[in-house]
Design a protein around this motif. Sequence first.
Motif, PDB file in Angstrom:
ATOM      1  N   THR A 131       0.816  -1.109  -0.018  1.00 10.36           N
ATOM      2  CA  THR A 131       0.097  -0.043   0.033  1.00 10.36           C
ATOM      3  C   THR A 131       0.984   1.112  -0.248  1.00 10.36           C
ATOM      4  N   THR A 132       0.530   2.374  -0.684  1.00 14.67           N
ATOM      5  CA  THR A 132       1.272   3.493  -0.598  1.00 14.67           C
ATOM      6  C   THR A 132       1.230   4.057   0.574  1.00 14.67           C
ATOM      7  N   ASN A 133       0.531   3.964   1.474  1.00 16.34           N
ATOM      8  CA  ASN A 133       0.408   4.605   2.501  1.00 16.34           C
ATOM      9  C   ASN A 133       1.189   3.678   3.861  1.00 16.34           C
ATOM     10  N   LYS A 134       1.824   2.726   3.492  1.00 14.92           N
ATOM     11  CA  LYS A 134       2.382   1.940   4.242  1.00 14.92           C
ATOM     12  C   LYS A 134       1.780   0.941   5.428  1.00 14.92           C
ATOM     13  N   LYS A 135       0.227   1.123   5.326  1.00 15.84           N
ATOM     14  CA  LYS A 135      -0.440   0.432   6.250  1.00 15.84           C
ATOM     15  C   LYS A 135      -0.601  -1.061   6.353  1.00 15.84           C
ATOM     16  N   TYR A 136      -0.248  -1.742   5.137  1.00 14.94           N
ATOM     17  CA  TYR A 136      -0.436  -3.096   4.850  1.00 14.94           C
ATOM     18  C   TYR A 136       0.589  -3.564   3.722  1.00 14.94           C
ATOM     19  N   TYR A 137       1.143  -4.790   4.276  1.00 16.20           N
ATOM     20  CA  TYR A 137       1.962  -5.431   3.380  1.00 16.20           C
ATOM     21  C   TYR A 137       1.736  -6.988   3.586  1.00 16.20           C
ATOM     22  N   LYS A 138       1.751  -7.728   2.774  1.00 11.08           N
ATOM     23  CA  LYS A 138       1.569  -9.164   2.808  1.00 11.08           C
ATOM     24  C   LYS A 138       2.170  -9.704   1.465  1.00 11.08           C
ATOM     25  N   LYS A 139       2.903 -10.928   2.040  1.00 10.73           N
ATOM     26  CA  LYS A 139       3.409 -11.910   0.854  1.00 10.73           C
ATOM     27  C   LYS A 139       2.515 -13.123   1.209  1.00 10.73           C
ATOM     28  N   PHE A 140       2.032 -13.701  -0.138  1.00 11.26           N
ATOM     29  CA  PHE A 140       1.544 -15.021   0.068  1.00 11.26           C
ATOM     30  C   PHE A 140       1.830 -16.061  -1.110  1.00 11.26           C
ATOM     31  N   PRO A 141       1.815 -17.159  -0.889  1.00 11.80           N
ATOM     32  CA  PRO A 141       2.098 -18.205  -2.142  1.00 11.80           C
ATOM     33  C   PRO A 141       0.861 -18.660  -2.690  1.00 11.80           C
ATOM     34  N   ILE A 142       0.882 -19.193  -3.825  1.00  9.91           N
ATOM     35  CA  ILE A 142      -0.354 -19.958  -4.412  1.00  9.91           C
ATOM     36  C   ILE A 142       0.128 -21.294  -4.458  1.00  9.91           C
ATOM     37  N   PRO A 143      -0.186 -22.225  -3.284  1.00  8.51           N
ATOM     38  CA  PRO A 143       0.114 -23.588  -3.258  1.00  8.51           C
ATOM     39  C   PRO A 143      -0.231 -24.555  -4.467  1.00  8.51           C
ATOM     40  N   ASP A 144      -1.199 -24.192  -4.870  1.00  3.74           N
ATOM     41  CA  ASP A 144      -1.509 -25.253  -6.202  1.00  3.74           C
ATOM     42  C   ASP A 144      -0.708 -24.903  -7.398  1.00  3.74           C
ATOM     43  N   LEU A 145      -0.189 -23.763  -7.665  1.00  6.50           N
ATOM     44  CA  LEU A 145       0.757 -23.629  -8.767  1.00  6.50           C
ATOM     45  C   LEU A 145       1.927 -24.491  -8.393  1.00  6.50           C
ATOM     46  N   ASP A 146       2.752 -24.266  -6.884  1.00  7.61           N
ATOM     47  CA  ASP A 146       3.607 -25.152  -6.676  1.00  7.61           C
ATOM     48  C   ASP A 146       3.434 -26.527  -6.723  1.00  7.61           C
ATOM     49  N   ARG A 147       2.485 -27.022  -6.512  1.00  8.55           N
ATOM     50  CA  ARG A 147       2.044 -28.539  -6.429  1.00  8.55           C
ATOM     51  C   ARG A 147       2.162 -28.887  -7.875  1.00  8.55           C
ATOM     52  N   TYR A 148       1.566 -28.113  -8.687  1.00  3.93           N
ATOM     53  CA  TYR A 148       1.548 -28.655 -10.246  1.00  3.93           C
ATOM     54  C   TYR A 148       2.785 -28.021 -10.993  1.00  3.93           C
ATOM     55  N   GLN A 149       3.676 -27.349 -10.041  1.00  3.77           N
ATOM     56  CA  GLN A 149       4.974 -26.903 -10.542  1.00  3.77           C
ATOM     57  C   GLN A 149       4.783 -26.205 -11.841  1.00  3.77           C
ATOM     58  N   LEU A 150       4.024 -25.161 -11.764  1.00 10.07           N
ATOM     59  CA  LEU A 150       3.636 -24.067 -12.893  1.00 10.07           C
ATOM     60  C   LEU A 150       4.040 -22.839 -12.321  1.00 10.07           C
ATOM     61  N   PRO A 151       4.529 -21.894 -13.452  1.00  8.59           N
ATOM     62  CA  PRO A 151       4.972 -20.693 -13.055  1.00  8.59           C
ATOM     63  C   PRO A 151       3.915 -19.715 -12.664  1.00  8.59           C
ATOM     64  N   LEU A 152       4.321 -18.655 -11.841  1.00  8.31           N
ATOM     65  CA  LEU A 152       3.207 -17.529 -11.779  1.00  8.31           C
ATOM     66  C   LEU A 152       3.147 -16.762 -12.812  1.00  8.31           C
ATOM     67  N   ASP A 153       2.104 -15.891 -13.190  1.00  9.62           N
ATOM     68  CA  ASP A 153       1.943 -15.267 -14.586  1.00  9.62           C
ATOM     69  C   ASP A 153       0.989 -14.001 -13.929  1.00  9.62           C
ATOM     70  N   ALA A 154       1.793 -12.919 -14.042  1.00  8.50           N
ATOM     71  CA  ALA A 154       1.421 -11.555 -13.465  1.00  8.50           C
ATOM     72  C   ALA A 154       0.013 -11.203 -14.470  1.00  8.50           C
ATOM     73  N   ALA A 155       0.037 -11.692 -15.687  1.00  9.58           N
ATOM     74  CA  ALA A 155      -1.307 -11.376 -16.390  1.00  9.58           C
ATOM     75  C   ALA A 155      -2.500 -11.870 -16.018  1.00  9.58           C
ATOM     76  N   ALA A 156      -2.459 -13.179 -15.057  1.00  8.94           N
ATOM     77  CA  ALA A 156      -3.644 -13.767 -14.263  1.00  8.94           C
ATOM     78  C   ALA A 156      -4.206 -13.139 -13.109  1.00  8.94           C
ATOM     79  N   LEU A 157      -3.266 -12.126 -12.726  1.00 11.34           N
ATOM     80  CA  LEU A 157      -3.614 -11.454 -11.480  1.00 11.34           C
ATOM     81  C   LEU A 157      -4.692 -10.152 -11.709  1.00 11.34           C
ATOM     82  N   SER A 158      -5.488  -9.719 -10.764  1.00 11.30           N
ATOM     83  CA  SER A 158      -6.272  -8.735 -10.731  1.00 11.30           C
ATOM     84  C   SER A 158      -6.861  -8.374  -9.292  1.00 11.30           C
ATOM     85  N   PHE A 159      -7.289  -7.286  -9.153  1.00  9.47           N
ATOM     86  CA  PHE A 159      -7.883  -6.967  -8.012  1.00  9.47           C
ATOM     87  C   PHE A 159      -8.991  -5.784  -7.853  1.00  9.47           C
TER      88      PHE A 159
END
Length: 203
Positions: A131-159
């Motif tokens: 967050t630009t106001n430095k109020k929240y920061y979090k890292k989180f994995p996507i275990p399903d991609l790890d289990r299937y050994q697939l790469p992370l794709d920034a284009a698949a991400l939205s919010f």
Amino acid sequence: MAVPSWIERLRTARKTALVQDGMRKIHYLFEDGKEMVEEYDMKTSQLVSRKWREKNTLGGSGKWQVEVGEPTSPLLGALESEHIQESSANPVFMRKDTLTSFQWRIRNLPYPKEVYSISVEKEQRCCVIRTTNKKYYKKFPIPDLDRYQLPLDAAALSFTHANNTLIITYQKPKEILAAEEQLQKELKKIKAASDGDGDCKTQ
């Protein structure tokens, strides 16, 4: 020796099914002693929750760790723990998937949408919320991609952001959609016990 694929591990695990309250619960016991419980909505085949448990150092059963679904209420653990409880106004991070995407919801985040940025860290195999106001920061994995050994794709991400909740969506890759469809066919073949006579250990 090659590491067995995730779908192969699911196939070879001991599975028990229980139908209860419109949900199909599947309990998996893997060769390494780990346990996984998944709950699916009977009408939609949507995954509602996934929990993991492994043996502790003394060989007894550890606590269930929630991967998908509502996090365990701190009130439930209050009897076991004397720790100071977090404020109910603190952000609550949980994963709640749809049929076509992985989805995370973080409640109690009142800042407007433009404050947030979400990125993919390919080297660390995780997503990062800043967050630009430095109020929240979090890292989180996507275990399903790890289990299937697939790469992370920034284009698949939205919010998006609404009602003090940040909703992050990651479109499931076609490989996972195909594997999940295949898995659903197999799970439906398991003879399910009805409520009251199953040994599906979800407690």
